[in-house]
Scaffold this active site. Sequence first.
Site, PDB file in Angstrom:
ATOM      1  N   ARG A  45       0.843  -1.195   0.000  1.00  0.00           N
ATOM      2  CA  ARG A  45       0.000   0.000   0.000  1.00  0.00           C
ATOM      3  C   ARG A  45       0.881   1.248   0.000  1.00  0.00           C
ATOM      4  NH1 ARG A  45       1.152   2.264   4.083  1.00  0.00           N
ATOM      5  NH2 ARG A  45      -0.066   4.038   3.381  1.00  0.00           N
ATOM      6  N   GLY A 101       2.669   5.580  -3.993  1.00  0.00           N
ATOM      7  CA  GLY A 101       3.913   5.415  -4.756  1.00  0.00           C
ATOM      8  C   GLY A 101       4.346   3.960  -4.807  1.00  0.00           C
ATOM      9  N   ARG A 106      -7.174  -1.455  -7.410  1.00  0.00           N
ATOM     10  CA  ARG A 106      -7.656  -0.357  -6.549  1.00  0.00           C
ATOM     11  C   ARG A 106      -7.972   0.840  -7.458  1.00  0.00           C
ATOM     12  NH1 ARG A 106      -4.511   1.037  -1.202  1.00  0.00           N
ATOM     13  NH2 ARG A 106      -6.563   1.805  -0.639  1.00  0.00           N
ATOM     14  N   CYS A 141      -2.053   9.414   8.295  1.00  0.00           N
ATOM     15  CA  CYS A 141      -1.881   8.161   7.568  1.00  0.00           C
ATOM     16  C   CYS A 141      -0.383   7.840   7.431  1.00  0.00           C
ATOM     17  CB  CYS A 141      -2.576   8.220   6.223  1.00  0.00           C
ATOM     18  SG  CYS A 141      -2.781   6.591   5.442  1.00  0.00           S
ATOM     19  N   SER A 164       2.551   8.266   4.533  1.00  0.00           N
ATOM     20  CA  SER A 164       2.988   8.685   3.191  1.00  0.00           C
ATOM     21  C   SER A 164       4.503   8.707   3.167  1.00  0.00           C
ATOM     22  CB  SER A 164       2.433  10.080   2.891  1.00  0.00           C
ATOM     23  OG  SER A 164       3.247  10.730   1.937  1.00  0.00           O
ATOM     24  N   ALA A 199       6.282  10.097   0.890  1.00  0.00           N
ATOM     25  CA  ALA A 199       6.734  11.434   0.464  1.00  0.00           C
ATOM     26  C   ALA A 199       6.701  12.409   1.647  1.00  0.00           C
ATOM     27  CB  ALA A 199       5.856  11.928  -0.679  1.00  0.00           C
ATOM     28  N   ASP A 232      -2.877  10.488  -2.872  1.00  0.00           N
ATOM     29  CA  ASP A 232      -3.088   9.350  -3.779  1.00  0.00           C
ATOM     30  C   ASP A 232      -3.406   9.832  -5.180  1.00  0.00           C
ATOM     31  OD1 ASP A 232      -3.914   8.440  -0.916  1.00  0.00           O
ATOM     32  OD2 ASP A 232      -3.405   6.621  -2.025  1.00  0.00           O
ATOM     33  N   LYS A 290       1.389  11.542  -9.577  1.00  0.00           N
ATOM     34  CA  LYS A 290       0.124  11.364  -8.844  1.00  0.00           C
ATOM     35  C   LYS A 290      -0.945  12.350  -9.315  1.00  0.00           C
ATOM     36  CE  LYS A 290       2.274   9.294  -4.861  1.00  0.00           C
ATOM     37  NZ  LYS A 290       2.873   9.567  -3.545  1.00  0.00           N
TER      38      LYS A 290
HETATM   39  P1  RI2 Z   1       2.903   7.725  -0.501  1.00  0.00           P
HETATM   40  C1  RI2 Z   1      -1.901   6.022   1.038  1.00  0.00           C
HETATM   41  O1  RI2 Z   1      -3.026   5.296   0.632  1.00  0.00           O
HETATM   42  C2  RI2 Z   1      -2.254   7.167   1.965  1.00  0.00           C
HETATM   43  O2  RI2 Z   1      -3.476   7.788   1.634  1.00  0.00           O
HETATM   44  C3  RI2 Z   1      -1.052   8.057   1.748  1.00  0.00           C
HETATM   45  O3  RI2 Z   1      -1.254   9.376   2.195  1.00  0.00           O
HETATM   46  C4  RI2 Z   1      -0.924   7.971   0.232  1.00  0.00           C
HETATM   47  O4  RI2 Z   1      -1.192   6.591  -0.067  1.00  0.00           O
HETATM   48  C5  RI2 Z   1       0.374   8.411  -0.352  1.00  0.00           C
HETATM   49  O5  RI2 Z   1       1.428   7.604   0.102  1.00  0.00           O
HETATM   50  P2  RI2 Z   1      -3.298   3.749   1.099  1.00  0.00           P
HETATM   51  O6  RI2 Z   1      -2.555   2.876   0.099  1.00  0.00           O
HETATM   52  O7  RI2 Z   1       2.819   7.408  -1.956  1.00  0.00           O
HETATM   53  O8  RI2 Z   1      -2.854   3.552   2.509  1.00  0.00           O
HETATM   54  O9  RI2 Z   1       3.383   9.141  -0.259  1.00  0.00           O
HETATM   55  O10 RI2 Z   1      -4.799   3.566   0.938  1.00  0.00           O
HETATM   56  O11 RI2 Z   1       3.686   6.695   0.271  1.00  0.00           O
END
Ligand code: RI2
Length: 329
Positions: A21, A24, A64, A134, A136, A138, A203, A239
Amino acid sequence: MSSVPPKTLQIAEDIRSMRTRGAGRIACAAVQGLMIAAEESRASTTEHLLQDVAQAARVLYNTRPSAVSLPNGLRYFFTRLEAKAKATDDTAAVRRQAQDIGQSFITMSTNAVKAIGQIGSRFIDDGDVIFTYCNSAAAAEILITAHQMGRQFSVYVPETRPKYQGYITLTWLDKAGIASYLITDNAIRYLMGHADKVFVGADAIAANGAVLNKIGTSMVALAADEARLDFFVAAESYKFSPLTMLGELIQIEEREASEIVPADRLTSWKHVTVRNPAFDLTPPEYIDAIITEQGQIPPQAAISILYEQYGWFTSELALPWESHIPPSS
Ligand code: RI2
């Protein structure tokens, strides 16, 4: 019979179940899935090789629906492979080029995160109290880079129900030696008044600068606006959603009820339905800057990032692999 290799199917399943997940990381995993499909294809013509990769792209695309990084990663790979395949009959050469194309996407993604860390860290001052949300890569890179540069600050990290990705962020920050606070999602507004700025990931970013991110991000943005904090979004330029240039809306994924409530409790109720949207949209008015690898931009400049990458995008480019899949598949 599906020509998609088991390893690619496993990557798709890991994305669907969120074992893999983060927008990126999903894109890079999907591109790896296509690299495997190209490598394992037994096709003897370049068009059949493209067909095999196209079947894999369809499976990966359907895992997804919200993170635009996923179709953008697949599109990056497929359009380049298609151009190579049109230029030669040598399937072995195209198979090799597929590995180079995939690797160039993964390297571009890794470098983009590093550049975002450098650019975003300039916005962090000594003594700052920061909010994130969450998990991320980045946004975390900005915090970790600022810490490595010697800035002293602390970070509030909400748990982020229902999947608790905040705990992943806390583990990363802890490993880096950054002081952080674990808080419940319910405490966000109360504690926002103690903070100075917010950094979150994305996302997907729409042409009008609205940011799609983990469900609850728009509430974090509202609370930040009320407390008069700066709200920053960290996002690689892949993105940004080209389809929103055509007026399409980004689909909000709804996931299974079992992520929120155990199945036995759910079946004991007769009149209860669980809604589990995974993302929400934060309007551009709540965002001070989007930090990309090319620099920080106001959200209203999202359209120029899209135009640079895709020109005036047309719908034929949306899913370029589909025209290579025979109708019977
Ligand atoms: P990076 C995640 O989604 C979160 O919403 C997070 O903020 C976003 O992806 C970007 O994440 P999920 O896969 O690409 O947990 O910056 O549903 O790591």
